[in-house]
Design a protein around this motif. Structure first.
Motif, PDB file in Angstrom:
ATOM      1  N   ARG A   1       0.828  -1.230  -0.072  1.00 15.82           N
ATOM      2  CA  ARG A   1      -0.238   0.022   0.030  1.00 15.82           C
ATOM      3  C   ARG A   1       0.766   1.209  -0.068  1.00 15.82           C
ATOM      4  N   ALA A   2       1.910   1.289   0.718  1.00 16.95           N
ATOM      5  CA  ALA A   2       2.703   2.442   0.817  1.00 16.95           C
ATOM      6  C   ALA A   2       3.408   2.751  -0.442  1.00 16.95           C
ATOM      7  N   GLN A  48       2.544   6.323  -2.738  1.00 20.72           N
ATOM      8  CA  GLN A  48       3.532   7.128  -3.268  1.00 20.72           C
ATOM      9  C   GLN A  48       3.321   7.242  -4.824  1.00 20.72           C
ATOM     10  N   GLN A  49       3.130   6.205  -5.419  1.00 24.29           N
ATOM     11  CA  GLN A  49       2.824   6.336  -6.900  1.00 24.29           C
ATOM     12  C   GLN A  49       1.638   7.357  -7.117  1.00 24.29           C
ATOM     13  N   MET A  50       0.740   7.295  -6.489  1.00 23.94           N
ATOM     14  CA  MET A  50      -0.663   8.449  -6.236  1.00 23.94           C
ATOM     15  C   MET A  50      -0.100   9.560  -6.036  1.00 23.94           C
ATOM     16  N   LEU A  51       0.553   9.762  -5.413  1.00 15.07           N
ATOM     17  CA  LEU A  51       1.101  11.140  -4.777  1.00 15.07           C
ATOM     18  C   LEU A  51       2.032  11.701  -6.017  1.00 15.07           C
ATOM     19  N   ASP A  52       2.904  10.952  -6.410  1.00 12.32           N
ATOM     20  CA  ASP A  52       3.846  11.420  -7.506  1.00 12.32           C
ATOM     21  C   ASP A  52       3.029  11.853  -8.661  1.00 12.32           C
ATOM     22  N   ALA A  87      -5.572   9.308 -11.280  1.00 18.39           N
ATOM     23  CA  ALA A  87      -5.590   7.978 -11.560  1.00 18.39           C
ATOM     24  C   ALA A  87      -5.032   7.300 -12.645  1.00 18.39           C
ATOM     25  N   GLU A  88      -5.403   7.919 -13.790  1.00 21.50           N
ATOM     26  CA  GLU A  88      -4.726   7.500 -15.198  1.00 21.50           C
ATOM     27  C   GLU A  88      -3.321   7.479 -15.096  1.00 21.50           C
ATOM     28  N   LEU A  89      -2.904   8.518 -14.731  1.00 20.42           N
ATOM     29  CA  LEU A  89      -1.171   8.697 -14.739  1.00 20.42           C
ATOM     30  C   LEU A  89      -0.565   8.085 -13.617  1.00 20.42           C
ATOM     31  N   ALA A  90      -1.388   7.569 -12.714  1.00 21.84           N
ATOM     32  CA  ALA A  90      -0.724   6.666 -11.577  1.00 21.84           C
ATOM     33  C   ALA A  90      -0.900   5.333 -11.912  1.00 21.84           C
ATOM     34  N   GLY A  91      -1.775   4.866 -12.729  1.00 21.39           N
ATOM     35  CA  GLY A  91      -1.832   3.435 -13.298  1.00 21.39           C
ATOM     36  C   GLY A  91      -2.965   2.577 -12.345  1.00 21.39           C
TER      37      GLY A  91
END
Length: 222
Positions: free
Chosen positions: A11-12, A16-20, A40-44
């Protein structure tokens, strides 16, 4: 053969991918124009997963501010070696500041532009970061004063004002450097050192600039 099972991402790491992704979208498009679909799309990931992890657009933006503010403060602190003379400490601190803001322009946009223009509680998060950096710079100036003469006579209020002015100049210069092609972190740091250190150096050595004395008949400027 059985189906290959993919390893579930912690999850962590996914957060971080979402925050990026959010920092990039918020920094480039602005808070109001940014959409959770884009993030969401950019984070995959799916949009419901973003909401599951970070609750709302407001909470996501706050999380971005906190992460990037912490990273900037840490970069500045890590960039200063306390065994160096005062001018070198300030030079390295400014170099770390401009290096970090130059390498992370979207994060700097979030902190310097977006968070400050969309009200509380976003502005409060940035204010807390700024106060921490100002306090750190205040200590650098005080250390320089102690180094210059054993019994420094710089009033605490004046030192605080100098630190505020220096941090404000650094913030404006970082925005200018990021918007001006070809300006390096070293050049930005040197510009601010040339602007500030000559005055700070004289002040610490007991040679402060003083306004001209007022004479009868002259308008009061204080």
């Amino acid at each position: 053969m059985g189906a290959v099972k993919t390893k579930r991402m912690p999850r962590a790491v996914r957060e971080q991918q979402m925050l990026d992704a959010a920092v990039r979208i918020f920094g480039q498009r602005g808070y109001m124009a940014a959409s959770m679909d884009e993030i969401a799309e950019l984070a995959g990931v799916s949009k419901p997963l973003v909401y599951l992890y970070l609750n709302s657009k407001e909470d996501l933006f706050t999380a971005c501010i906190r992460r990037e503010a912490g990273a900037l403060v840490e970069a500045v602190r890590a960039g200063v070696r306390r065994d160096l003379p005062a001018d070198r400490q300030l030079w390295e601190g400014l170099g770390a500041f401009f290096t970090h803001t130059g390498e992370n322009p979207d994060a700097w946009s979030v902190l310097h532009l977006q968070a400050r223009t969309h009200g509380e509680p976003f502005a409060a998060e940035v204010t807390a970061m700024r106060e921490e950096i100002v306090a750190f710079v205040t200590q650098l100036i005080l250390a320089g004063a102690r180094e210059a003469h054993r019994d420094p006579d710089l009033p605490a209020r004046e030192v605080a004002g100098l630190a505020e002015a220096l941090v404000g100049a650094a913030e404006s210069l970082a925005a200018w450097a990021n918007a001006t092609p070809g300006v390096t972190a070293r050049q930005a740091a040197a510009t601010l050192m040339n602007f500030a250190w000559a005055g700070l150096g004289d002040l610490m050595a007991g040679r402060p600039w003083a306004p001209p004395e007022e004479h009868p008949g002259q308008p009061h400027t204080g």
